[in-house]
Write an enzyme that holds these catalytic residues in place. Structure first.
Site, PDB file in Angstrom:
ATOM      1  N   SER A 155      10.547   7.006  -5.273  1.00 28.43           N
ATOM      2  CA  SER A 155       9.709   6.595  -6.402  1.00 28.43           C
ATOM      3  C   SER A 155       8.253   6.704  -5.998  1.00 28.43           C
ATOM      4  CB  SER A 155      10.003   5.148  -6.799  1.00 28.43           C
ATOM      5  OG  SER A 155       9.096   4.684  -7.795  1.00 28.43           O
ATOM      6  N   TYR A 168      11.614  -3.884  -5.051  1.00 32.21           N
ATOM      7  CA  TYR A 168      11.851  -2.497  -5.460  1.00 32.21           C
ATOM      8  C   TYR A 168      10.918  -1.547  -4.716  1.00 32.21           C
ATOM      9  CZ  TYR A 168      12.398   1.638  -8.384  1.00 32.21           C
ATOM     10  OH  TYR A 168      12.637   2.919  -8.819  1.00 32.21           O
TER      11      TYR A 168
END
Length: 262
Positions: A155, A168
């Protein structure tokens, strides 16, 4: 489709929904035999389960139940792909969860669960796959020095802060590092390991992912005039899984509409 993965066997974690669903579909339509490993067959954005949807098109796609945070499930998923198809050429590590909490609101249990799925799951699945890949001959249609390919979904929030989502962001930073480490350690044995780092992708998630403040924030950070679609990530994953990427390893390919360039 051009058949860029013809004759290859691919295992896609998190393939029931979203980005994983798009990758499974693109790979199957490019000739791969696909095994989806996911805790569920339910499609988050709605619709027929991915393996049933693609099988109805005559494509060789199956599903195996697996929680990637469990070592036994990871080993069993790889074993199932090998038992059904005799080899494993591509592993896509897409399975992940979010939390949406900053440091002071994140409990130890929540932290552990996100890291268990998003990072330890990548470690466990990659270890199980590479353990076999290094022993197999390259597929007949592949370059003679490539025994296996790993494509991790990282990401942009593993490279810059993930606002109000410490677990995350930390987990995705770990995926980017793990990608480089595996690429270096197993290059001599014919393993290519790369990652795709999506920006803001609209996958059908509800709740926090589509709150107006986060959509506005994502548009403000993204130079391209639209946000991402799962198919954008699938195209990048296809490149890294195909013979077009024969000398690419250890890379973290941004698919972010220019987010990280801004």
């Amino acid at each position: 489709m051009s058949g860029r993965l013809q004759g290859r066997v691919a295992l896609v974690t998190g393939g029931a929904s979203g980005i994983g669903r798009a990758i499974a579909a693109r790979f199957a339509r490019e000739g791969a035999t696909v095994v989806i490993a996911d805790v569920t067959t339910a499609v988050r954005e709605g619709g027929t389960p991915t393996h049933e949807w693609l099988a109805a098109e005559g494509l060789p796609v199956s599903h195996v139940a697996a929680d990637v945070s469990r070592e036994t499930d990871c080993e069993a998923a790889v074993a199932a792909a090998l038992a059904r198809h005799g080899r494993l050429d591509i592993l896509v590590n897409d399975a992940a969860i979010g939390l949406g909490k900053p440091l002071l609101d994140c409990s130890r249990e929540e932290w552990d669960r996100v890291l268990a799925v998003n990072l330890t799951g990548v470690f466990l699945m990659t270890r199980a796959a590479v353990r076999h890949m290094v022993t197999q001959d390259p597929p007949a249609s592949a370059p003679p020095d490539v025994r296996g390919r790993i494509v991790n979904i990282s990401s942009q929030h593993g490279m810059v802060a993930s606002p109000e989502d410490i677990a995350y962001g930390t987990s995705k930073a770990g995926v980017a590092y793990l990608t480089r480490q595996v690429a270096v350690d197993y290059a001599a044995q014919g393993i290519l390991c790369n990652a795709v780092a999506p920006g803001k992708i609209l996958t059908g998630k509800t709740g926090r992912a589509v709150e107006p403040r986060w959509i506005e924030y994502s548009h403000a950070r993204t130079p391209w005039p639209r946000l991402g679609r799962p198919e954008d990530v699938a195209g990048a994953a296809l490149f890294l899984a195909s013979d077009d990427a024969q000398y690419v390893t250890g890379e973290n390919l941004m698919v972010d509409g220019g987010w990280m360039a801004f």
